[in-house]
Design an enzyme around this catalytic site. Structure first.
Site, PDB file in Angstrom:
ATOM      1  N   CYS A 171       0.825  -1.181  -0.010  1.00 37.51           N
ATOM      2  CA  CYS A 171       0.049   0.112  -0.133  1.00 37.51           C
ATOM      3  C   CYS A 171       0.691   1.243  -0.011  1.00 37.51           C
ATOM      4  CB  CYS A 171      -0.777   0.088   1.177  1.00 37.51           C
ATOM      5  SG  CYS A 171      -1.967   1.369   1.233  1.00 37.51           S
ATOM      6  N   ASP A 172       0.398   2.152  -0.847  1.00 37.78           N
ATOM      7  CA  ASP A 172       1.272   3.301  -0.778  1.00 37.78           C
ATOM      8  C   ASP A 172       1.068   4.540   0.286  1.00 37.78           C
ATOM      9  OD1 ASP A 172      -1.193   4.051  -1.987  1.00 37.78           O
ATOM     10  OD2 ASP A 172      -0.270   5.558  -3.413  1.00 37.78           O
ATOM     11  N   TYR A 264      -5.618   6.934   8.059  1.00 32.21           N
ATOM     12  CA  TYR A 264      -6.959   5.998   8.304  1.00 32.21           C
ATOM     13  C   TYR A 264      -7.285   5.879   9.571  1.00 32.21           C
ATOM     14  CZ  TYR A 264      -7.128   5.472   3.268  1.00 32.21           C
ATOM     15  OH  TYR A 264      -7.334   5.597   1.866  1.00 32.21           O
TER      16      TYR A 264
END
Length: 450
Positions: A171-172, A264
């Site tokens: 994931c970036d 997040y």
């Protein structure tokens, strides 16, 4: 330096042109012989591919071959690397993923909470089929998967392909956060060396060093809490939603100052507040449809109409560069350090061995070599174990066709918590996803006793 044959699965993605620009920017580090796009949506891919062909003609003339196809065998045969970015159900279903929870007062988000579960249950079957196809046509290819929700997909692929050592989930987002750290420090993002632990979209930076070993963590913390925090990567820097998201880091770093959070985490630490801020009819999915998707398609149309890139502005973003640097390190055994997903196996000492954790790893021609994290504090361990149980229960629900496991997963998730709300959301999502999800069966004994 051997030139690689690259396949991009999901060639019609709105991120693909950015990936092409990244491949051009990184061509000295990751030289290519060929690029092939593969997508099941011929119309969507054709527009992006025709624009990409013009970009490559002008900016990568030494590339020997570029083509695009909807034929699986043609695309996947003899690949060295396969970059995977699929979205089962497209943005249409993403909008449902976000609207349904919101109608029940719960966060509507692509990868977090109920939306992440819905997307995950759609993605698992297609990802398993795709990996099997890649292994049939290119047994030795490296597969870099960045299909969301990466945590759930990675857990399913771990179970399905336990011996596949050339399958990497990545994931970036940590890199996108580090671009902003680099801006604070006046450094290039690839000069930074992070220390990090967690799950995908659920982790913390414990330290941020540079390659000379200098520790910049306190400087970054102080800058965030005193001056605020903004996205700086080209793809998200001017996006109002991402600007709000990065501003939340200041609050998280103040409330829980031990470490620097992944953006997040806002959905898990402040779920009621995040749900209240969302607006039905203008969820993130709708913003992408009206924003990035429209912008990228307009850009592609202009490139095609002009038959040149002279009249457009093209940018390189961290999304592509990060994947390419990881691929280059594995292709040429560079030993560079990146944050990727690996099976825990003691890396985080007080988490289960079978957890798919996200940690810094040395990327070699034999795969990722994770650095030991050791024991993590009780608060972070508790948060992670709850999220991990949710992710594993979602995958259990897929394999067991279990309504109860899906209900347990949603009830555990910090964005939901309330069991009746979880059931109502689940029932609505079953109806919305009947074209995509496996059929979820209720336990007959429980139904009989109800």
């Amino acid at each position: 330096m051997k030139k690689q044959n690259l396949v991009v699965v999901g060639g019609g993605s709105t991120y693909t042109i950015g990936m092409i620009m990244s491949l051009i920017a990184e061509k000295e580090n990751f030289p290519l012989a060929s690029i092939t796009f593969y997508d099941t949506n011929e119309e969507r891919q054709e527009k992006i591919a025709k624009a990409s062909e013009i970009i490559l003609r002008e900016k990568y003339p030494e590339l020997e071959s570029f083509h695009y196809t909807t034929d699986k065998e043609e695309a996947l045969r003899n690949a060295d690397f396969v970059f995977v970015q699929i979205r089962t159900g497209g943005l249409r279903m993403r909008e449902q993923d976000e609207e349904i929870p919101l109608s029940h007062g719960v966060v509507g988000q692509e990868t977090c909470g109920p939306g992440g579960m819905a997307y995950g249950l759609r993605s698992i079957g297609d990802m398993i089929e795709l990996v099997n196809d890649i292994r049939h046509y290119s047994p030795d290819a490296w597969i870099l998967n960045y299909t969301n929700p990466a945590a759930i997909v990675a857990e399913a692929l771990r179970r399905e392909f336990p011996e596949d050592k050339k399958l990497l989930n990545i994931c970036d987002m940590p890199a996108a956060i580090m671009v902003s750290y680099a801006g604070i420090l006046g450094k290039d993002v690839f000069d930074l060396v992070p220390e990090y632990f967690g799950l995908n979209h659920f982790g913390w930076f414990t330290k941020v060093l540079d390659k000379q070993g200098n520790d910049h963590t306190d400087t970054i913390k102080r800058a965030i809490t005193e001056d605020g925090f903004l996205p700086e990567d080209a793809e998200i820097a001017n996006d109002p939603s991402w600007i709000k998201t990065f501003k939340q880091v200041e609050r998280m770093a103040t409330d829980f100052p031990d470490y620097l959070p992944n953006t997040y985490l806002q959905y898990y630490l402040y779920p009621s507040e995040m749900a209240q801020k969302e607006v039905s009819g203008n969820t993130r999915a709708r913003q992408v449809i009206n924003g990035r998707e429209k912008r990228v398609h307009t850009l592609a149309d202009q490139i095609i109409a002009d038959d040149t890139t002279e009249n457009v502005e093209l940018e390189v973003d961290i999304h592509g560069r990060y994947m390419i640097r990881v691929a280059a390190s594995m292709a040429y055994n560079n030993g560079d350090i990146f944050i990727v997903m690996v099976e825990n196996n003691g890396t985080i000492a007080n988490l289960p061995d079978d957890a798919m954790v996200e940690v810094p790893s040395m990327m070699t021609s034999r795969g990722p070599k994770p650095f030991a994290v050791g024991h993590i504090p009780r608060f972070y361990k508790g948060l992670i174990e709850g999220q991990l149980a949710y992710e594993q229960l979602v995958v259990d629900a897929y394999y067991e066709n279990s309504y109860e496991k899906a209900l347990q997963a949603l009830t555990l998730n910090r964005t939901v918590v309330d069991a009746p709300t979880a059931r109502n959301i689940l029932d609505d999502m079953i109806e919305a996803n009947k074209e995509y999800w496996p059929e979820l069966h209720r336990n007959k004994q429980l139904v009989t006793n109800a």
